[in-house]
Design a protein around this motif. Structure first.
Motif, PDB file in Angstrom:
ATOM      1  N   MET A 276       2.114 -12.398  -4.143  1.00 29.46           N
ATOM      2  CA  MET A 276       2.889 -12.702  -5.342  1.00 29.46           C
ATOM      3  C   MET A 276       3.962 -11.638  -5.519  1.00 29.46           C
ATOM      4  SD  MET A 276       0.048 -14.038  -8.102  1.00 29.46           S
ATOM      5  CE  MET A 276      -0.985 -12.588  -7.910  1.00 29.46           C
ATOM      6  N   THR A 277       5.194 -12.084  -5.615  1.00 24.00           N
ATOM      7  CA  THR A 277       6.303 -11.141  -5.685  1.00 24.00           C
ATOM      8  C   THR A 277       6.624 -10.731  -7.111  1.00 24.00           C
ATOM      9  OG1 THR A 277       7.816 -13.034  -5.663  1.00 24.00           O
ATOM     10  CG2 THR A 277       7.315 -11.996  -3.556  1.00 24.00           C
ATOM     11  N   GLY A 278       6.558 -11.664  -8.042  1.00 24.92           N
ATOM     12  CA  GLY A 278       6.878 -11.347  -9.424  1.00 24.92           C
ATOM     13  C   GLY A 278       8.346 -11.034  -9.621  1.00 24.92           C
ATOM     14  N   ILE A 279       8.657 -10.441 -10.768  1.00 25.10           N
ATOM     15  CA  ILE A 279      10.030 -10.085 -11.108  1.00 25.10           C
ATOM     16  C   ILE A 279      10.045  -8.609 -11.494  1.00 25.10           C
ATOM     17  CG2 ILE A 279      12.008 -10.592 -12.601  1.00 25.10           C
ATOM     18  CD1 ILE A 279      10.740 -13.309 -13.175  1.00 25.10           C
ATOM     19  N   PRO A 280      10.854  -7.795 -10.847  1.00 24.50           N
ATOM     20  CA  PRO A 280      10.887  -6.369 -11.202  1.00 24.50           C
ATOM     21  C   PRO A 280      11.482  -6.148 -12.579  1.00 24.50           C
ATOM     22  CG  PRO A 280      12.642  -6.902  -9.650  1.00 24.50           C
ATOM     23  CD  PRO A 280      11.792  -8.128  -9.752  1.00 24.50           C
ATOM     24  N   GLY A 281      11.146  -5.017 -13.164  1.00 25.47           N
ATOM     25  CA  GLY A 281      11.736  -4.662 -14.452  1.00 25.47           C
ATOM     26  C   GLY A 281      11.156  -5.441 -15.611  1.00 25.47           C
ATOM     27  N   SER A 282      11.834  -5.361 -16.747  1.00 25.97           N
ATOM     28  CA  SER A 282      11.395  -6.009 -17.987  1.00 25.97           C
ATOM     29  C   SER A 282      12.525  -6.851 -18.562  1.00 25.97           C
ATOM     30  CB  SER A 282      10.981  -4.940 -19.014  1.00 25.97           C
ATOM     31  OG  SER A 282       9.935  -4.134 -18.506  1.00 25.97           O
ATOM     32  N   PRO A 283      12.183  -7.829 -19.418  1.00 26.81           N
ATOM     33  CA  PRO A 283      13.235  -8.602 -20.081  1.00 26.81           C
ATOM     34  C   PRO A 283      14.170  -7.691 -20.858  1.00 26.81           C
ATOM     35  CG  PRO A 283      11.096  -9.636 -20.408  1.00 26.81           C
ATOM     36  CD  PRO A 283      10.841  -8.300 -19.777  1.00 26.81           C
ATOM     37  N   PRO A 284      15.436  -8.045 -20.983  1.00 29.43           N
ATOM     38  CA  PRO A 284      16.403  -7.152 -21.638  1.00 29.43           C
ATOM     39  C   PRO A 284      16.211  -7.094 -23.148  1.00 29.43           C
ATOM     40  CG  PRO A 284      17.425  -9.267 -21.158  1.00 29.43           C
ATOM     41  CD  PRO A 284      16.059  -9.313 -20.537  1.00 29.43           C
ATOM     42  N   ASP A 285      16.708  -6.027 -23.727  1.00 35.00           N
ATOM     43  CA  ASP A 285      16.742  -5.873 -25.174  1.00 35.00           C
ATOM     44  C   ASP A 285      17.873  -6.761 -25.706  1.00 35.00           C
ATOM     45  OD1 ASP A 285      16.990  -5.110 -27.819  1.00 35.00           O
ATOM     46  OD2 ASP A 285      16.861  -2.959 -27.416  1.00 35.00           O
ATOM     47  N   LEU A 286      17.527  -7.754 -26.528  1.00 33.99           N
ATOM     48  CA  LEU A 286      18.542  -8.680 -27.022  1.00 33.99           C
ATOM     49  C   LEU A 286      19.589  -8.001 -27.899  1.00 33.99           C
ATOM     50  CD1 LEU A 286      16.360 -11.821 -27.878  1.00 33.99           C
ATOM     51  CD2 LEU A 286      17.734 -11.383 -25.829  1.00 33.99           C
ATOM     52  N   ARG A 287      19.280  -6.795 -28.378  1.00 33.21           N
ATOM     53  CA  ARG A 287      20.267  -6.055 -29.177  1.00 33.21           C
ATOM     54  C   ARG A 287      21.310  -5.374 -28.298  1.00 33.21           C
ATOM     55  NH1 ARG A 287      15.900  -2.439 -32.172  1.00 33.21           N
ATOM     56  NH2 ARG A 287      15.285  -2.371 -29.965  1.00 33.21           N
ATOM     57  N   ASN A 288      21.008  -5.293 -27.004  1.00 31.98           N
ATOM     58  CA  ASN A 288      21.923  -4.598 -26.095  1.00 31.98           C
ATOM     59  C   ASN A 288      21.838  -5.236 -24.711  1.00 31.98           C
ATOM     60  OD1 ASN A 288      23.725  -2.663 -25.103  1.00 31.98           O
ATOM     61  ND2 ASN A 288      22.080  -1.222 -24.630  1.00 31.98           N
ATOM     62  N   LEU A 289      22.342  -6.465 -24.610  1.00 32.07           N
ATOM     63  CA  LEU A 289      22.265  -7.193 -23.353  1.00 32.07           C
ATOM     64  C   LEU A 289      23.172  -6.565 -22.293  1.00 32.07           C
ATOM     65  CD1 LEU A 289      22.293 -10.946 -24.472  1.00 32.07           C
ATOM     66  CD2 LEU A 289      20.393  -9.691 -23.426  1.00 32.07           C
ATOM     67  N   PRO A 290      22.783  -6.635 -21.037  1.00 38.00           N
ATOM     68  CA  PRO A 290      23.672  -6.155 -19.970  1.00 38.00           C
ATOM     69  C   PRO A 290      24.956  -6.976 -19.942  1.00 38.00           C
ATOM     70  CG  PRO A 290      21.445  -6.582 -19.146  1.00 38.00           C
ATOM     71  CD  PRO A 290      21.513  -7.156 -20.521  1.00 38.00           C
ATOM     72  N   SER A 291      26.015  -6.394 -19.456  1.00 42.88           N
ATOM     73  CA  SER A 291      27.264  -7.139 -19.309  1.00 42.88           C
ATOM     74  C   SER A 291      27.110  -8.171 -18.202  1.00 42.88           C
ATOM     75  CB  SER A 291      28.410  -6.184 -18.967  1.00 42.88           C
ATOM     76  OG  SER A 291      28.131  -5.500 -17.748  1.00 42.88           O
ATOM     77  N   GLY A 292      27.970  -9.173 -18.212  1.00 47.13           N
ATOM     78  CA  GLY A 292      27.920 -10.194 -17.179  1.00 47.13           C
ATOM     79  C   GLY A 292      26.683 -11.057 -17.301  1.00 47.13           C
ATOM     80  N   CYS A 293      26.054 -11.352 -16.176  1.00 43.38           N
ATOM     81  CA  CYS A 293      24.818 -12.133 -16.165  1.00 43.38           C
ATOM     82  C   CYS A 293      23.675 -11.261 -16.688  1.00 43.38           C
ATOM     83  CB  CYS A 293      24.502 -12.615 -14.748  1.00 43.38           C
ATOM     84  SG  CYS A 293      22.892 -13.428 -14.608  1.00 43.38           S
ATOM     85  N   PRO A 294      22.962 -11.692 -17.721  1.00 49.36           N
ATOM     86  CA  PRO A 294      21.910 -10.834 -18.278  1.00 49.36           C
ATOM     87  C   PRO A 294      20.749 -10.590 -17.329  1.00 49.36           C
ATOM     88  CG  PRO A 294      21.879 -13.014 -19.289  1.00 49.36           C
ATOM     89  CD  PRO A 294      23.123 -12.936 -18.479  1.00 49.36           C
TER      90      PRO A 294
END
Length: 351
Positions: A276-294
């Motif tokens: 099982m590979t899963g997804i690295p990291g954690s969901p983003p903070d909706l108060r400070n979304l990354p630029s571009g594709c979240p």
């Protein structure tokens, strides 16, 4: 599962929901559009905090402060014709709930009143919306509803704490179907239940849908639950719908890296043993979304353009025969999608 119905029962268009106001507002749902068709099961999947429940509560006008609908419409094709749910006043939306649109909440123990018996709570729904029924008729109908979900009539005298988790969830389903609604919204209805009870409830739900013909919006963080239940699936991430496709097509051939990651996060029941590979990291903070594709900070296929360009949810041009869409730059002109997102992944053989 039934084939996809042609007529829409609920059309959500451009829905945006914020928590709070001004520059500090959290954009919990961003320009979401979905169509639920008559008799269809539409699955809505994503990690916790992706905006699934907020979308459902906005549509049913059950949002609590400081939640506010900032844009969009929700056109419901009910018994009285097409109505935008956001244009109805408090009394109109109250009459519509339960009678035409019902909700099964995530935690049945918190939804059921602990100081009243199951019978009292079932008959209260009937008393509020079916005033023509007498006391004896209401109790008879309550007994019929319990029997419909596999619970004996004597449980009408029981209190919620005297029932198991699975039985409480069945009571909530019976209550939601009391007035034979056209749409049933289920928010994580099998969370915290063991897998056997989970499967029993989903099987009963499928049988009831076949018999009564209602449509279902099924919300879950567990994409594997939708394998046998849903007709179509929409995947949400950071408040946005990132992929939408027929259920079997999405499971066999995911077209968004986030969907591929979700499918790689649970083990297959058959076939060869895989990692099982899963997804690295954690969901983003909706108060400070990354630029571009979240999703780009967690994406193994991210390109430089992903850091600055926010992809729209668009049909996949090289699959014209498939009614599906994805919001990923890998599927836009000038980019070549990786092989793993252009063919059935290994996990497809283990479902």
């Amino acid at each position: 599962m039934n084939g996809l119905a042609s007529e829409p029962i609920l059309e959500i268009s451009g829905l945006s929901v914020d928590y709070g106001f001004g520059p500090d507002a959290v954009h919990a749902v961003d320009n979401a559009s979905l169509t639920l068709r008559r008799g269809e099961v539409l699955g809505l999947a994503g990690e916790s905090g992706s905006g699934k429940s907020t979308l459902a509560y906005a549509v049913t006008r059950l949002l609590r402060e400081p939640g506010v609908i900032t844009a969009g419409s929700a056109l419901f094709h009910g018994r009285d014709g097409a109505q935008d749910l956001f244009d109805l006043d408090a009394e109109q939306i109250r009459e519509l709930r339960w009678s035409q649109i019902s909700v099964v909440f995530q935690s049945a123990m918190n939804s059921l009143n602990p100081v009243f018996t199951i019978g009292v709570q079932l008959t209260d729904v009937l008393r509020a919306h079916s005033k023509e029924l007498g006391r004896r008729e209401r109790r008879q109908r309550a007994a019929e509803l319990l029997d419909m979900v596999g619970i004996t009539e004597d449980r009408l005298r029981s209190y919620p704490h005297e029932l198991s988790g699975g039985m409480r969830q069945r009571v909530m389903i019976a209550m939601a179907l009391a007035l034979e609604p056209r749409v049933l919204i289920m928010d994580e209805p099998t969370t915290a239940l063991d897998v056997v009870t989970q499967r029993e409830i989903l099987q009963e739900l499928g049988e009831l849908r076949e018999r009564l013909g209602f449509a279902v919006l099924f919300i879950t963080h567990d994409l594997s639950l939708l394998v046998e239940l849903a007709d179509t699936i929409a995947v949400m991430y950071a408040g946005r719908i990132v992929e939408h496709a027929p259920a079997e097509t999405l499971f066999r051939n995911p077209r968004h890296p986030y969907t591929e990651g979700l499918l790689g996060s649970f083990p297959g029941l058959h076939g060869e043993r895989t990692t099982m590979t899963g997804i690295p990291g954690s969901p983003p903070d909706l108060r400070n979304l990354p630029s571009g594709c979240p999703f780009h900070p967690r994406c193994g296929y991210a390109m430089d353009a992903c850091e600055t360009q926010a992809p729209a949810l668009l049909p996949i041009s090289w699959e014209p025969a498939e009614p599906r869409s994805a919001s990923c730059l890998l599927h836009t002109d000038g980019h070549q999608a990786p092989e793993s997102l252009m063919r059935a992944p290994k996990i497809g053989s283990t479902l």
